[in-house]
Enzyme design. Structure first.
Site, mmCIF file in Angstrom:
data_model
loop_
_atom_site.group_PDB
_atom_site.id
_atom_site.type_symbol
_atom_site.label_atom_id
_atom_site.label_comp_id
_atom_site.label_asym_id
_atom_site.label_seq_id
_atom_site.Cartn_x
_atom_site.Cartn_y
_atom_site.Cartn_z
ATOM 1 N N LYS A 1 0.877 -1.187 0.000
ATOM 2 C CA LYS A 1 0.000 0.000 0.000
ATOM 3 C C LYS A 1 0.907 1.228 0.000
ATOM 4 C CE LYS A 1 -3.064 3.211 0.915
ATOM 5 N NZ LYS A 1 -2.167 4.337 0.589
ATOM 6 N N GLU B 1 9.008 2.099 11.255
ATOM 7 C CA GLU B 1 10.098 3.066 11.094
ATOM 8 C C GLU B 1 9.410 4.425 11.089
ATOM 9 O OE1 GLU B 1 12.085 5.744 9.724
ATOM 10 O OE2 GLU B 1 12.270 4.714 7.780
ATOM 11 N N CYS C 1 13.583 11.021 7.082
ATOM 12 C CA CYS C 1 13.415 10.818 8.528
ATOM 13 C C CYS C 1 14.739 10.929 9.260
ATOM 14 C CB CYS C 1 12.834 9.431 8.798
ATOM 15 S SG CYS C 1 11.261 9.206 8.011
ATOM 16 N N GLU D 1 10.064 17.812 14.047
ATOM 17 C CA GLU D 1 10.700 17.456 12.778
ATOM 18 C C GLU D 1 10.230 18.464 11.717
ATOM 19 O OE1 GLU D 1 9.331 13.583 11.514
ATOM 20 O OE2 GLU D 1 11.192 13.164 10.470
HETATM 21 C C1 SIN Z 1 13.686 7.733 5.480
HETATM 22 O O1 SIN Z 1 13.677 8.927 5.397
HETATM 23 O O2 SIN Z 1 12.851 7.173 6.161
HETATM 24 C C2 SIN Z 1 14.651 6.846 4.731
HETATM 25 C C3 SIN Z 1 16.011 7.365 4.594
HETATM 26 C C4 SIN Z 1 17.031 6.316 4.214
HETATM 27 O O3 SIN Z 1 16.696 5.150 3.959
HETATM 28 O O4 SIN Z 1 18.196 6.669 4.169
#
Ligand code: SIN
Length: 481
Positions: free
Chosen positions: A177, A252, A286, A384
Site C-alpha cells: 500500500k 520506522e 526521517c 521534525e
Molecule cells: C527515510 O527517510 O525514512 C529513509 C532514509 C534512508 O533510507 O536513508
C-alpha cells in the site's frame, strides 16, 4: 515524459491489473501543480481481495526453496537496474525529487532486493544441546505469513523494497500500500515484479484510501505482519489496532536528528556531512539533520562555510539535471517550514542564508536555509521540520551536546563530527539513537540495520535483522527413545 502525464495507472491483485471502474485519485507534481497520472481509489473491498490472493499464494511460495525465491528476486533486481531511468523519471514527476537523487534512490532500492535475495539463503535454524538424553532440541524458522507493507511518499521505491525484499525472501506474500502522494513508482515496481515472474498473488498492489485499506488489513487475522514507514502518530494508531490480533509490527517512524560538531572536528568534512544529510531529498528524510549543535571554538567558521555551501544549491523542478533542491511535497509541508522559520526568527534567531518560500512557478519550494543562534525554546528544535532548513545552535561542551541531543522523544539518527576517537566513542555511547553517522552524513545501506529507539520505531530494516522481522522461531523438542 508526456506518456507519464496522461496515464491512468491501475492496481494489481492476484496477477491482474484492476480498478478502472473505481473513482481515481490524481497524482500531482509538486513542482508545478500538474496532474501526472491517476490511480484507482481502492478501499476495503480491494484490500480484502488482495489479502485473499496473498493468503492463497502464501503456502506454495513459502514452500519454495530459498534459492528458488532468490531467483525471482534477482530477476527483479536486474529489471530495476535496467529500468533505472524510467523509475527515476516517474519518481521525480510524482514527488519532485531531483532527478540525480531519484536515480540514486533506484539503485539504493534495488540494493535491498539484491541483499535480501542472498540473505534469504542464510535463515538458519539452531540445534540446542539437550539437558536430558533421548531428546533433540531444535529451532526451526518459518515465514510470518501474509505481510502488509505500508509506505510513505518520500522514498517511493526504497521504502517498498526494504520491506518486500526481506518479506519475499523469507517466504511471505505481500500486499503493498504505497502513499497516495507517490503511488506511480510502486505501480512501475509492480510491473517489474510481474515481469520477473513472481507467481500470482505473491505480490499485490492496492492504491487508494489509506484509512479504508488499513482498516481491512488490521481486522483480517490472515495478515500476520504490518511493516510501516511513516509518522509516529500513525505508528501509534497501528500499534493500538494490531493489539487485538497481536499482529507482528515493524515500524520506522519519525526522527529529529541531532548533528553535533565538536571543536576538534574537520570543519570541511562536517560541512560536507551536514550538506549530505540536511539537503538530501530537500530535507524530507526521517534521518536528516534537524538540530545542529556546534561547539563555540568552530561555530563561526562552520556557520560561514555551511551557508556558503547552501548558497550553491540550485532550487528548481527536479527534472532539471542541475537541480539540487526540488519542491516540498505539498502546501502543508511548505506551511510547516514557514511556521518553523518564522517562530525561530521571532524568538531571536538570525537567517544566514535563504529563509523564503519560492512559489512563483506554481510549485511549493523553499530556499535552502541556514539559521544561526537558535535555542531549544524554538519549535524548529522541538519538531521534525521536513524541509531544507538547518538550524544551528552554539554549545559549550560534550556534556551539553549529549543532553540536548537526547532531549527528544525521538531516537532515529544522530551525527557526530570529531577527529578524536576517544571523545567520539564516549559521546556516541551516551546517545540514544538507532543510527549514528560519525564523520559521515550518509550512513544508510542495504546491509546495515536501519531503525529507531524510543518513539522512532520498533525493529530494524536492512541487514540480517531486516529479515529476522519476517520470520518466526518454532522450537521443536524431539523425543527419540
Ligand atoms: C527515510 O527517510 O525514512 C529513509 C532514509 C534512508 O533510507 O536513508
Amino acid at each position: 515524459m508526456s506518456e507519464v502525464k496522461t496515464q491512468q495507472y491501475l492496481m494489481s491483485i492476484n496477477g491482474e491489473w484492476v480498478g478502472d471502474e473505481l473513482d481515481s485519485l490524481n497524482v500531482v507534481n509538486p513542482a508545478n501543480g500538474e496532474t501526472v497520472g491517476t490511480v484507482p481509489n481502492g478501499g476495503e473491498e480491494e484490500a480484502n481481495r488482495a489479502i485473499d490472493a496473498a493468503h492463497e499464494a502464501f503456502g506454495p511460495w513459502s514452500r519454495l526453496t530459498a534459492y528458488e525465491r532468490a531467483g525471482y528476486l534477482k530477476k527483479l533486481h536486474q529489471l530495476m537496474l535496467d529500468h533505472e531511468e524510467e523509475l527515476a523519471q516517474i519518481m521525480t514527476l510524482e514527488m519532485g525529487k531531483p532527478i540525480k537523487e531519484s536515480r540514486g534512490e533506484v539503485k539504493y532500492a534495488a540494493s535491498f532486493i539484491e541483499w535480501f535475495a542472498e540473505e534469504g539463503k542464510r535463515i538458519y535454524g539452531e540445534t540446542i544441546p539437550t539437558h536430558v538424553s533421548g531428546k533433540r532440541l531444535q529451532v526451526w524458522k518459518k515465514p510470518v505469513g501474509v505481510v502488509a507493507a505500508i509506505t510513505p511518499w518520500n522514498f517511493p521505491a526504497a521504502m517498498l523494497t526494504r520491506k518486500i525484499g526481506p518479506a519475499l525472501a523469507a517466504g511471505c506474500s505481500v500486499l503493498m500500500k504505497p502513499s497516495g502522494e507517490s503511488p506511480l513508482t510502486a505501480v512501475k515496481l509492480m510491473e517489474l515484479c510481474e515481469e520477473a515472474g513472481f507467481p500470482k498473488g505473491v505480490v499485490n498492489l492496492v492504491t487508494g484510501s489509506s484509512s479504508k485499506i488499513a482498516k481491512a488489513i488490521m481486522v483480517d487475522d490472515r495478515v500476520r505482519k504490518i511493516t510501516f514507514t511513516g509518522s509516529t502518530e500513525v505508528g501509534k494508531i497501528l500499534i493500538r489496532q494490531s493489539a487485538d490480533q497481536v499482529k507482528r509490527l515493524s515500524l520506522e517512524l519519525g526522527g529529529h536528528a541531532p548533528l553535533i560538531v565538536l571543536d576538534d572536528a574537520n570543519v570541511d568534512l562536517a560541512v560536507k556531512g551536514v550538506m549530505a544529510s540536511k539537503f538530501r531529498n530537500s530535507g524530507q528524510t526521517c534521518i536528516c539533520a534537524n538540530r545542529i549543535y556546534v561547539q563555540a571554538g568552530v561555530y563561526d567558521e562552520f556557520v560561514e562555510k555551511f551557508a556558503e555551501a547552501a548558497e550553491q544549491l540550485k532550487v528548481g523542478n527536479g527534472t532539471d539535471e542541475s537541480c539540487d533542491i526540488g519542491p516540498l511535497i505539498n502546501q502543508a509541508g511548505l506551511d510547516k517550514v514557514n511556521r518553523h522559520v518564522e517562530d525561530a526568527v521571532n524568538k531571536g534567531a538570525s537567517v544566514v542564508t535563504g529563509g523564503k518560500e519560492l512559489t512563483d512557478s506554481g510549485g511549493v519550494f523553499f530556499q535552502p536555509t541556514v539559521i544561526k543562534d537558535v535555542d531549544r525554546s524554538m519549535v524548529i528544535m522541538q519538531e521534525e521540520t521536513f524541509g531544507p532548513v538547518a538550524p544551528v545552535q552554539k554549545i559549550a561542551s560534550d556534556e551539553e551536546a549529549v543532553k540536548l541531543a537526547n532531549d527528544t522523544t525521538y531516537g532515529l539518527a544522530a551525527y557526530v563530527f570529531t577527529e578524536n576517537v576517544a571523545r567520539g566513542t564516549k559521546l556516541i555511547e551516551q546517545l540514544n539513537f538507532g543510527i549514528v553517522g560519525w564523520n559521515d552524513g550518509a550512513p544508510s545501506a542495504a546491509q546495515v540495520p536501519f531503525g529507531g529507539m524510543k518513539e522512532s520505531g520498533v525493529g530494524r530494516e536492512g541487514g540480517h535483522e531486516g529479515i529476522d522481522a519476517f520470520v518466526e522461531s518454532q522450537y521443536v523438542a524431539i523425543g527419540m527413545d
